[in-house]
Design a protein around this motif. Structure first.
Motif, short mmCIF file in Angstrom:
data_model
loop_
_atom_site.label_atom_id
_atom_site.label_comp_id
_atom_site.label_asym_id
_atom_site.label_seq_id
_atom_site.Cartn_x
_atom_site.Cartn_y
_atom_site.Cartn_z
N LYS A 19 0.86 -1.19 0.00
CA LYS A 19 0.00 0.00 0.00
C LYS A 19 0.90 1.24 0.00
N PRO A 22 0.96 7.54 1.84
CA PRO A 22 0.53 8.83 1.31
C PRO A 22 1.53 9.97 1.54
N HIS A 46 -5.17 9.95 -2.79
CA HIS A 46 -5.08 8.79 -3.66
C HIS A 46 -4.91 7.52 -2.84
N ASP A 47 -5.29 6.42 -3.46
CA ASP A 47 -5.12 5.10 -2.86
C ASP A 47 -4.44 4.24 -3.91
N THR A 49 -2.55 0.47 -4.57
CA THR A 49 -2.25 -0.89 -4.13
C THR A 49 -1.47 -1.59 -5.23
#
Length: 185
Positions: A19, A22, A46-47, A49
Motif C-alpha cells: 500500500k 501517502p 489517492h489510494d 495498491t
C-alpha cells in the motif's frame, strides 16, 4: 523464493501486497498552456495498491485518485479544474487505473492498463522504473516505483479549446507517479 531471471535483476524483490505511503507518494501532471508555459499540478488524495507476484509479470496495480484534491498552487485554477469545464468532480469524483498486464521493456517495465476518467475508460500504458525494495526504519519492508504516461484529454471527453480565460490548453497531458509503498502483513 528462488529468483527468476526477472526478479534477479531487481535487488530485494519480494512478492506481496503493498500500500502506498501517502506521505511519500506524489501523483503529478503537466499540460501546456498557450503553447509556451506549462501548468503543473498534483493530486493529494489517492489510494495505490500494488500486488507483486512471484514473478514480476504476474503483478498488478490499482490506483484511485480523488479529483477534488487537485492542487496547482492556484485555488482559482483548482476550482475551475474541478468544475464542469474539466473534471466535473460532482459527477465524477474519482479517476482510477487498473493494470491488465506487466512486461519487461529494455531497462524498465511497461504496465498496460485501463484509465477511467470523466466516465470514459481507455487503455493507457505506464512506463515504470523499479527504484528498489528494502527495509524501512520501523522494521517493515518498502518498495519504490516511478511511472510516467501521456494521455490526450480529448480521449476522455474534455474537448474544450479554451480554458475559460481565453488561454489555449494543450491536448497532451503528462502524468508522473512517485510511489513508495509499504508491505502489508
Amino acid at each position: 523464493m528462488n529468483p527468476t531471471p526477472a526478479t534477479a535483476t531487481i535487488p530485494g524483490y519480494l512478492a506481496g501486497t503493498w500500500k502506498a505511503d501517502p506521505a511519500r507518494c506524489e501523483i503529478t501532471f503537466s499540460v501546456r498552456q498557450v503553447l509556451v508555459s506549462k501548468v503543473r499540478g498534483r493530486f493529494t488524495g489517492h489510494d495505490v495498491t500494488i500486488v507483486t507476484g512471484e514473478d514480476p509479470p504476474g503483478s498488478s496495480v490499482a490506483v484511485t485518485i480523488d479529483l477534488a484534491t487537485v492542487d496547482t498552487g492556484n485555488e482559482r485554477r483548482d476550482a475551475h479544474l474541478r468544475s464542469a469545464a474539466y473534471f466535473e468532480v460532482e459527477e465524477y469524483p474519482t479517476m482510477s487505473y487498473r493494470s491488465t498486464g506487466i512486461r519487461r521493456t529494455g531497462e524498465g517495465w511497461s504496465v498496460d492498463g485501463e484509465l477511467t476518467f470523466h466516465g470514459i475508460t481507455r487503455q493507457v500504458p505506464l512506463a515504470v522504473t523499479v527504484n528498489g525494495f528494502g527495509p524501512d526504519p520501523s522494521g517493515g519492508r518498502r518498495a519504490s516505483f516511478s511511472a510516467t504516461a501521456r494521455v490526450n484529454r480529448r480521449d476522455f471527453g474534455i474537448d474544450i479549446a479554451m480554458d475559460g480565460t481565453g488561454l489555449v490548453v494543450g491536448e497532451k497531458v503528462s502524468v508522473g507517479l512517485e510511489i513508495e509503498a509499504v508491505l502489508q502483513e
